[in-house]
Design a protein around this motif. Structure first.
Motif, PDB file in Angstrom:
ATOM      1  N   ARG A 130      -3.962  32.779  54.298  1.00  0.00           N
ATOM      2  CA  ARG A 130      -4.370  33.319  55.596  1.00  0.00           C
ATOM      3  C   ARG A 130      -4.350  32.182  56.603  1.00  0.00           C
ATOM      4  NH1 ARG A 130      -9.194  37.706  56.176  1.00  0.00           N
ATOM      5  NH2 ARG A 130      -9.197  37.975  58.444  1.00  0.00           N
ATOM      6  N   GLU A 143      -2.474  37.210  52.676  1.00  0.00           N
ATOM      7  CA  GLU A 143      -1.098  37.530  52.273  1.00  0.00           C
ATOM      8  C   GLU A 143      -0.824  37.005  50.870  1.00  0.00           C
ATOM      9  OE1 GLU A 143       3.504  37.228  53.922  1.00  0.00           O
ATOM     10  OE2 GLU A 143       1.860  36.319  55.068  1.00  0.00           O
ATOM     11  N   LYS A 164       6.616  34.548  49.825  1.00  0.00           N
ATOM     12  CA  LYS A 164       5.875  35.603  50.503  1.00  0.00           C
ATOM     13  C   LYS A 164       6.522  36.950  50.197  1.00  0.00           C
ATOM     14  CE  LYS A 164       4.235  32.792  54.401  1.00  0.00           C
ATOM     15  NZ  LYS A 164       4.192  32.675  55.884  1.00  0.00           N
ATOM     16  N   GLY A 194       5.301  39.906  51.138  1.00  0.00           N
ATOM     17  CA  GLY A 194       5.060  40.899  52.180  1.00  0.00           C
ATOM     18  C   GLY A 194       3.889  41.821  51.914  1.00  0.00           C
ATOM     19  N   ASP A 195       3.065  41.491  50.911  1.00  0.00           N
ATOM     20  CA  ASP A 195       1.909  42.327  50.594  1.00  0.00           C
ATOM     21  C   ASP A 195       0.610  41.628  50.965  1.00  0.00           C
ATOM     22  OD1 ASP A 195       3.280  44.560  49.485  1.00  0.00           O
ATOM     23  OD2 ASP A 195       3.603  43.432  47.637  1.00  0.00           O
ATOM     24  N   VAL A 196      -0.427  42.419  51.134  1.00  0.00           N
ATOM     25  CA  VAL A 196      -1.775  41.923  51.415  1.00  0.00           C
ATOM     26  C   VAL A 196      -2.655  42.249  50.212  1.00  0.00           C
ATOM     27  CG1 VAL A 196      -3.816  42.278  52.861  1.00  0.00           C
ATOM     28  CG2 VAL A 196      -1.555  42.103  53.912  1.00  0.00           C
ATOM     29  N   ARG A 212       0.798  46.656  52.700  1.00  0.00           N
ATOM     30  CA  ARG A 212       1.837  45.777  53.207  1.00  0.00           C
ATOM     31  C   ARG A 212       1.337  45.004  54.427  1.00  0.00           C
ATOM     32  NH1 ARG A 212       5.935  44.169  50.484  1.00  0.00           N
ATOM     33  NH2 ARG A 212       7.361  44.240  52.255  1.00  0.00           N
ATOM     34  N   VAL A 213       1.969  43.853  54.680  1.00  0.00           N
ATOM     35  CA  VAL A 213       1.597  43.052  55.839  1.00  0.00           C
ATOM     36  C   VAL A 213       1.781  43.848  57.121  1.00  0.00           C
ATOM     37  CG1 VAL A 213       2.248  41.032  57.204  1.00  0.00           C
ATOM     38  CG2 VAL A 213       2.037  40.825  54.730  1.00  0.00           C
ATOM     39  N   THR A 232      -1.027  46.184  58.152  1.00  0.00           N
ATOM     40  CA  THR A 232      -2.363  45.612  58.297  1.00  0.00           C
ATOM     41  C   THR A 232      -2.681  45.326  59.757  1.00  0.00           C
ATOM     42  OG1 THR A 232      -2.176  44.606  56.095  1.00  0.00           O
ATOM     43  CG2 THR A 232      -3.866  43.727  57.570  1.00  0.00           C
ATOM     44  N   TRP A 278      -9.360  41.733  59.312  1.00  0.00           N
ATOM     45  CA  TRP A 278      -8.188  42.435  58.780  1.00  0.00           C
ATOM     46  C   TRP A 278      -8.603  43.828  58.295  1.00  0.00           C
ATOM     47  CZ3 TRP A 278      -3.972  39.337  55.784  1.00  0.00           C
ATOM     48  CH2 TRP A 278      -3.588  38.216  56.541  1.00  0.00           C
ATOM     49  N   THR A 337      -7.058  46.838  56.287  1.00  0.00           N
ATOM     50  CA  THR A 337      -5.908  47.044  55.406  1.00  0.00           C
ATOM     51  C   THR A 337      -5.549  48.525  55.283  1.00  0.00           C
ATOM     52  OG1 THR A 337      -7.239  47.262  53.385  1.00  0.00           O
ATOM     53  CG2 THR A 337      -6.616  45.018  54.076  1.00  0.00           C
ATOM     54  N   TRP A 354       1.240  43.472  64.368  1.00  0.00           N
ATOM     55  CA  TRP A 354       1.512  43.010  63.019  1.00  0.00           C
ATOM     56  C   TRP A 354       0.752  41.730  62.729  1.00  0.00           C
ATOM     57  CZ3 TRP A 354       7.572  43.494  62.605  1.00  0.00           C
ATOM     58  CH2 TRP A 354       7.900  44.839  62.648  1.00  0.00           C
TER      59      TRP A 354
END
Length: 281
Positions: free
Chosen positions: A122, A134, A151, A153-155, A177-178, A181, A188, A190, A279
């Motif tokens: 983060r 992330e 990376k 692309g997921d949180v 997903r990023v 979010t 954040w 989600t 984003w």
């Protein structure tokens, strides 16, 4: 000996057509009698509640496993309740393969630590276990094309507390997903949090939250295909409270009831669709 069958996708543009498709799909399942069923999360929800409404037998089915999209807790709870089976999950990517797998604990998945190092970043820094950020993965065995702090692309977040199953590996909880979010005054929000609100209402068969401006959203809801009406005011109110955390201006959500939500070109469904300015960077 195991056999794998691939069934046709479901097209939800028409409730009557979808009902026919689900009847055909359950007919194929009855013929094939699978031990495990894998599908997009929304497919699992529709198929399971179709079965519950019509008392279609599925005693041969032991597990269902979502893939290709976020399966939040409330959605999977509805699937388990309707089908009377357990859910399992595997997390991975096409580049990395399987990275983490679930156990009887539905909350998170055990990381395959001998193959992967999973970190949560983060603002360019590794965060402490339990904090959201992330997902970044290092492949420890790929010497041909090493992927270091990749990376995906997921949180998500890493849980290191003891698991009831007895395994002592770190666990990974995927929260969306990023690009799904929202950052609200540094907090954040989600896709998992948003999805849990929507799918906790049994009158919701699908939904998507579209951002119109900084504090204005449109909530698209597809009512249950089986006659249960969603409590739109309650869903809207809970989402407005969630998105107003730390904000100086109130969040406004405009609900719309639609016959279907358009999937992405790859067939997957987004929980949130945001303008680029919202984003996570």
């Amino acid at each position: 000996m195991f056999k794998q069958d691939i069934l046709p996708p479901l097209d939800a543009r028409s409730a009557s057509d979808l009902s026919k498709q689900m009847e055909e799909t359950w007919g194929l399942l009855e013929t094939g009698r699978p031990y495990l069923l894998r599908a997009f999360p929304q497919y699992l929800l529709w198929l399971s509640e179709y079965k519950a409404q019509r008392s279609v037998g599925s005693h041969y089915l032991k597990y269902v496993m979502p893939y290709g999209g976020l399966a939040c807790d409330s959605l999977l709870s509805r699937v388990r309740s309707a089908l009377g089976v357990e859910t399992r999950n595997i997390y991975g990517t096409s580049e990395l393969g399987s990275v983490a797998v679930s156990c009887d604990n539905h909350r998170a998945m055990h990381i395959i630590e001998s193959f992967f190092e999973v970190e949560i970043f983060r603002d360019g820094k590794v965060v402490q276990d339990g904090q959201i950020g992330e997902v970044v993965i290092t492949d420890l065995t790929n010497t041909a094309m090493p992927l270091i702090r990749y990376k995906v692309g997921d949180v998500g977040r890493i849980l290191q507390d003891a698991c009831a199953c007895g395994r002592n590996t770190k666990r990974l909880e995927i929260l969306g997903r990023v690009q799904e979010t929202l950052v609200r005054s540094g907090h954040w929000v989600t896709a998992s949090e948003i999805g849990n609100i929507a799918y906790s209402d049994r009158g919701v068969s699908n939904f998507r939250l579209d951002q119109i401006s900084t504090n204005h959203f449109e909530l698209q809801i597809v009512p249950s295909f089986f006659g249960v009406s969603p409590d739109v005011d309650s869903i809207r109110s809970r989402m407005e409270d969630l998105l107003s955390v730390g904000g100086t201006e109130p969040t406004k959500i405009t609900p719309r009831i639609l016959p279907f939500v358009q999937p992405e070109p790859n067939g997957k469904y987004l929980t949130c669709r945001l303008r680029p300015s919202a984003w996570v960077q």
